[in-house]
Design an enzyme around this catalytic site. Structure first.
Site, PDB file in Angstrom:
ATOM      1  N   HIS A 188       7.245  -7.642  -2.407  1.00 29.35           N
ATOM      2  CA  HIS A 188       7.034  -6.963  -1.124  1.00 29.35           C
ATOM      3  C   HIS A 188       8.057  -7.479  -0.097  1.00 29.35           C
ATOM      4  CE1 HIS A 188       3.556  -4.613  -2.029  1.00 29.35           C
ATOM      5  NE2 HIS A 188       2.657  -5.569  -1.995  1.00 29.35           N
TER       6      HIS A 188
ATOM      7  N   THR B 265       1.165  -0.457  -7.278  1.00 26.90           N
ATOM      8  CA  THR B 265       0.407  -0.586  -8.524  1.00 26.90           C
ATOM      9  C   THR B 265       0.843   0.505  -9.508  1.00 26.90           C
ATOM     10  OG1 THR B 265      -1.435  -1.285  -7.124  1.00 26.90           O
ATOM     11  CG2 THR B 265      -1.942  -0.833  -9.428  1.00 26.90           C
TER      12      THR B 265
ATOM     13  N   ARG C 240       6.090   5.199   1.546  1.00 22.81           N
ATOM     14  CA  ARG C 240       4.935   6.104   1.706  1.00 22.81           C
ATOM     15  C   ARG C 240       4.749   6.457   3.179  1.00 22.81           C
ATOM     16  NH1 ARG C 240      -1.349   4.805  -0.180  1.00 22.81           N
ATOM     17  NH2 ARG C 240      -1.957   6.986  -0.395  1.00 22.81           N
TER      18      ARG C 240
ATOM     19  N   ARG D 245      -7.964   3.618  -5.301  1.00 29.31           N
ATOM     20  CA  ARG D 245      -8.912   4.300  -4.427  1.00 29.31           C
ATOM     21  C   ARG D 245      -8.742   5.804  -4.631  1.00 29.31           C
ATOM     22  NH1 ARG D 245      -9.600   6.056   0.923  1.00 29.31           N
ATOM     23  NH2 ARG D 245      -7.343   6.045   1.145  1.00 29.31           N
ATOM     24  N   LYS D 246      -8.187   6.518  -3.611  1.00 29.85           N
ATOM     25  CA  LYS D 246      -8.068   7.966  -3.743  1.00 29.85           C
ATOM     26  C   LYS D 246      -6.749   8.405  -4.367  1.00 29.85           C
ATOM     27  CE  LYS D 246     -11.022  10.255  -0.402  1.00 29.85           C
ATOM     28  NZ  LYS D 246     -11.020  11.017   0.847  1.00 29.85           N
TER      29      LYS D 246
ATOM     30  N   LYS E  14       0.811  -1.228   0.000  1.00 28.96           N
ATOM     31  CA  LYS E  14       0.000   0.000   0.000  1.00 28.96           C
ATOM     32  C   LYS E  14       0.845   1.280   0.000  1.00 28.96           C
ATOM     33  CE  LYS E  14      -3.203  -2.556  -0.453  1.00 28.96           C
ATOM     34  NZ  LYS E  14      -3.626  -2.664  -1.842  1.00 28.96           N
TER      35      LYS E  14
END
Ligand code: PAP
Length: 368
Positions: A153, A84, A175, A317-318, A80
């Site tokens: 990952h 992607t 992130r 998503r956002k 996350k």
């Protein structure tokens, strides 16, 4: 905690020998277990909480059969953190001669980025073995033409020694922990529900507690990031070491997508020519890989599933910096920051040096 050395890691013998199928089958059931991060059970191995299937099959398969090539590019990330997006960008960079970004038939218009760039350990964890005993997913990687763009990952310390010996180029994206946590919590609830697992009772407070303890997919995040950051620093400070880790942040990529795309291309050994820049190839790739574009491609819309069985739309998503504050109170945010600061004290790395989370950038108009 001053460095990524493994004070709270496993007994040394857990990681000393090359992990084999049989060795891991014996070892894994005895490792500490975490079942609250549905839908997969996690085990603590070598200081990290990894899905059982990755430990039982993914890692042994990579150690047994994966042969890196000098021109492989490996995309690495804590879950996350922008994987992607990184996959889409790297694929578009590497294959732009065969697939110009302006092409109406570009693979990214037909396939989810996760199907174009595979997680090496996840495929191996899910697949069976071929008749000759080779892991089917490793055989698939073997069949890919060069140059290959692959993803993982896995933490740096658990990469197969052959990858490190080959000095493969690694692009890492990091992130803001608070955004990675919220993104992961929402994904877990959504993805688990789509697999028929009830996660309604999995609250953000519980996810936060687990995250602070590092009890989350591939956690602890701070250790994951620190290992790759240290590897990137070693390359930057020692002329004898080839620059094998490019350390990017999701927030900086949002601020300057074109600049970071050019850095990636240069690092991957295929810098954009002046003609390409003048021909707007850089802008076209940024546009093609934007959240808004990818999210609305048929291949990524609701109902479709990628090759791992996860709904393709769950990865979009956002796509902004600072969305944690829509879900967490300022106090919860401070708890995450404090946990990271405590864990990283003395390491030379701080998330603050890269991430200004006060800055909210809504690049694409995504929504929950
Ligand atoms: P993974 O670890 O399961 O592969 P990953 O792609 O790393 O997931 O993270 C998903 C996040 O990246 C989501 O963030 P959010 O929940 O805060 O919104 C997703 O929206 C964001 N994302 C996916 N694709 C893009 C893109 N093309 N541009 C920017 N952000 C993106």
């Amino acid at each position: 905690m001053a460095s990524s050395s493994r004070e709270d890691g496993p007994p040394e013998d857990a990681s000393a020998a090359a992990p084999t199928y049989a060795g891991m089958a014996d070892l894994v059931p005895a490792l500490p277990l975490e079942t609250r991060c549905s839908p997969f059970a996690l085990r603590q191995y070598s200081g990290f909480w990894l899905p059982e299937a990755v430990l039982l099959r993914g890692i042994p398969a990579l150690h047994a059969g994966f042969v890196p090539r000098p021109d492989d590019v490996l995309l690495a990330s804590f879950p996350k953190s922008g994987t992607t997006w990184l996959k889409a960008l790297a694929f578009a960079i590497a294959h732009r001669a065969a697939h110009p970004p302006s092409s109406g038939d570009h693979p990214l218009r037909r396939s989810n980025p996760h199907d174009l760039v595979r997680f090496v350990e996840v495929g191996a964890a899910l697949a069976g073995r071929t008749d000759d005993g080779m892991d089917a997913a490793v055989a698939e990687l073997e069949a890919l033409p060069s140059p290959r763009v692959l993803a993982t990952h896995l933490p740096y310390s658990l990469l197969p020694p052959r990858v490190l010996a080959a000095n493969n180029r690694i692009v890492y994206v990091c992130r803001d922990p608070k955004d990675a946590l919220v993104s992961s919590w929402l994904f877990t609830r959504g993805a688990s529900a789509s697999l028929g697992v009830d996660t309604e009772s999995f609250t953000l407070s519980e996810a936060l507690e687990l995250f602070r303890e590092g009890r989350c997919f591939y956690g602890p995040q701070w250790r994951h990031v620190l290992e790759y950051w240290e590897a990137s620093r070693r390359a930057a400070t020692s002329p004898a070491v080839a620059a094998n880790v490019l350390f990017l942040t999701y927030e900086e990529m949002l601020r300057d997508p074109a600049g970071n795309l050019r850095r990636m291309a240069e690092f991957m050994g295929c810098a954009f020519s002046e003609e390409e820049v003048a021909g707007r190839v850089v802008d076209q790739i940024v546009e093609l890989c934007s959240l808004e574009k990818l999210k609305n491609m048929e291949a990524n819309r609701s109902g479709r599933r990628n090759t791992s069985g996860i709904r393709s739309d769950a990865f979009f998503r956002k796509g902004v910096a600072g969305d944690w504050s829509s879900h967490m109170s300022p106090e919860m945010g401070k708890m995450v920051d404090q946990a990271m600061e405590d864990a990283l004290r003395g390491s030379g790395f701080s998330f603050c040096q890269f991430i200004n989370s006060d800055e909210r950038r809504l690049t694409t108009g995504g929504s929950d």
